[in-house]
Scaffold this active site. Structure first.
Site, PDB file in Angstrom:
ATOM      1  N   LYS A 197       0.732  -1.192  -0.001  1.00  0.00           N
ATOM      2  CA  LYS A 197       0.129   0.003   0.178  1.00  0.00           C
ATOM      3  C   LYS A 197       0.832   1.327  -0.084  1.00  0.00           C
ATOM      4  O   LYS A 197       2.109   1.030   0.068  1.00  0.00           O
ATOM      5  CB  LYS A 197      -1.054  -0.305   1.263  1.00  0.00           C
ATOM      6  CG  LYS A 197      -1.837  -1.360   1.251  1.00  0.00           C
ATOM      7  CD  LYS A 197      -2.782  -1.395   0.257  1.00  0.00           C
ATOM      8  CE  LYS A 197      -3.274  -2.826  -0.222  1.00  0.00           C
ATOM      9  NZ  LYS A 197      -4.307  -3.199   0.921  1.00  0.00           N
TER      10      LYS A 197
HETATM   11  C1  LIG Z   1      -5.203  -4.473   1.557  1.00  0.00           C
HETATM   12  C2  LIG Z   1      -6.794  -4.300   1.642  1.00  0.00           C
HETATM   13  C3  LIG Z   1      -7.546  -4.622   2.493  1.00  0.00           C
HETATM   14  C4  LIG Z   1      -6.937  -5.307   3.857  1.00  0.00           C
HETATM   15  O1  LIG Z   1      -5.804  -4.654   4.459  1.00  0.00           O
HETATM   16  P1  LIG Z   1      -4.703  -5.711   5.303  1.00  0.00           P
HETATM   17  O2  LIG Z   1      -3.943  -4.757   5.811  1.00  0.00           O
HETATM   18  O3  LIG Z   1      -4.116  -6.637   4.254  1.00  0.00           O
HETATM   19  O4  LIG Z   1      -5.376  -6.608   6.258  1.00  0.00           O
HETATM   20  C5  LIG Z   1      -8.565  -4.522   2.658  1.00  0.00           C
HETATM   21  N1  LIG Z   1      -9.217  -3.806   1.517  1.00  0.00           N
HETATM   22  C6  LIG Z   1      -8.706  -3.539   0.457  1.00  0.00           C
HETATM   23  C7  LIG Z   1      -9.337  -2.892  -0.664  1.00  0.00           C
HETATM   24  C8  LIG Z   1      -7.451  -3.769   0.328  1.00  0.00           C
HETATM   25  O5  LIG Z   1      -6.729  -3.616  -0.942  1.00  0.00           O
END
Ligand SMILES: *Cc1c(COP(=O)(O)O)cnc(C)c1O
Length: 398
Positions: A197
């Site tokens: 991210k």
């Molecule tokens: C990455 C992501 C999540 C989950 O996040 P984590 O930190 O991996 O638990 C939820 N929704 C979307 C759209 C994501 O891209």
């Protein structure tokens, strides 16, 4: 997790270095910030957690942030804040990571899948409206790839039906809609700090809100449901605590938050770089038949977590498997975001979802391919990704 890039390509005899679809950037300042906290008195539940919360709140324009151990935990906390429980329905789009819908199920609720706009692949407000029943409690808008949803339309629907509007903004930190930043567009806005991210804490997440009651509910939820009423505790003695609702250990550590703070200082430059790479891709694909980027509306500032393209595989006389393998063999870590969640076996078995439920999402899924996009990518890396597409007959013959 299915959205993790592999460490190396499946084929071993490759000359070019592996280019993942997403990757963190860690520098010496990040490492020093973590080490400093490791040498301090507080490894967890210390002073760096609220500092990170306040910094993300200031960046996004939200009043409060509640930091937790993952984006998934943040989604779960948001569902708890919205008081989602058994019998409640929550409208979600199918083009998202499974965690969006799973968080509804954690609380005993039912995710109701509403189709996406065929061009942007964002939750279609008209489809969301049509999915509302007397049991609907909330709508989750997913800012797919980093493009904010049509929040004015979704807000109007939420207000009319007294629903909580939740933004799964795990892709859109730093984005904006009609001049308003992501973090201020919904009642609860969820970020993830997974390494792919915009900024990372290793694992981590945060929920932004302007409502103090939501903040307090989520603050207790991440700590076993133990409330944090300081005045009450001072009156009754420091040993006293009350668990008022069922919660979890969703706490994030101070050294993770130190990493997050250090990363946040670089976010504006990284957003610029992500947008520059996306612009270079846009220019390159403008001249490539059968390949088109997912549409972007003119009233948003896209945060470009992903760069998905739609490929007309049939017109090319090939299929996705084939192109996918050729690119991966060249060290290009393409991926697919996402398999529509309502087609996952768990949802088909548990909630009776089936192909045909969201035909526009299903049609888009058949054409989707996400290309590598992360701030440390060079212009040469971009050329390397684009080149096989520009000589697609070569790809076809390979
Ligand atoms: C990455 C992501 C999540 C989950 O996040 P984590 O930190 O991996 O638990 C939820 N929704 C979307 C759209 C994501 O891209």
């Amino acid at each position: 997790m299915s959205h993790l890039p592999p460490r190396s390509s499946p084929s071993c005899n490759r000359a070019a270095p592996w280019l993942p679809y997403g990757r963190q950037s860690i520098d010496d300042a990040d490492i020093a910030a973590v080490v400093e906290v490791l040498r301090s008195d507080w490894l967890t539940t210390g002073p760096v957690v609220p500092r990170f919360e306040n910094a993300v709140a200031a960046f996004t324009g939200a009043r409060y942030g509640v930091a937790v151990s993952s984006g998934t935990a943040a989604l779960h906390a948001a569902m708890h804040a919205a008081r989602i429980g058994p019998g409640d329905e929550v409208v979600v789009p199918p083009i998202t990571f499974v965690a969006t819908a799973n968080a509804v199920v954690f609380q005993g609720g039912t995710p109701v899948f509403a189709d996406v706009d065929p061009e942007t692949l964002l939750l279609d407000p008209a489809a969301a409206k049509a999915a509302i029943t007397p049991r609907t409690k909330a709508i989750v808008a997913v800012d797919y790839a980093g493009q904010p949803c049509d929040y004015d339309a979704l807000r109007a629907i939420a207000n009319r039906h007294r629903l909580v509007l939740i933004a799964d903004a795990c892709h859109s930190l730093g984005g904006a809609y009609r001049g308003r930043p992501v973090g201020t567009l919904a009642d609860l806005t969820v970020f993830s700090f997974h390494p792919v991210k915009h900024i990372t804490t290793g694992e981590g997440g945060m929920v932004m809100t302007d409502r103090v009651d939501y903040r307090d509910r989520m603050g207790a939820f991440r700590n076993h449901g133990i409330g944090t009423d300081h005045r009450q505790r001072a009156e009754r003695g420091t040993w006293f605590y009350e668990m008022t609702e069922l919660g979890y250990n969703y706490r994030i550590t101070d050294f993770q938050c130190a990493l997050g703070l250090s990363q946040l200082s670089k976010l504006p430059a990284w957003l610029d770089r992500r947008r520059a790479i996306a612009a270079a891709y846009n220019r390159a694909f403008a001249g490539v038949p059968f390949v088109r980027p997912v549409a972007v509306r003119s009233d948003v500032a896209h945060a470009y977590h992903l760069y998905p393209v739609r490929v007309d595989f049939r017109a090319l006389g090939t299929d996705r498997e084939h192109i996918f393998q050729i690119l991966r063999d060249r060290g290009i870590g393409v991926n697919v975001h996402y398999i529509p969640v309502h087609l996952q076996p768990f949802y088909m078995r548990t909630f009776g979802t089936a192909p045909g439920l969201c035909p526009l999402a299903e049609a888009a899924y058949a054409e989707l391919l996400s290309l590598p996009l992360f701030p440390a990518m060079t212009d040469t890396d971009v050329d390397r990704v684009v080149e096989p597409f520009q000589s697609l007959p070569v790809v076809r013959a390979a």
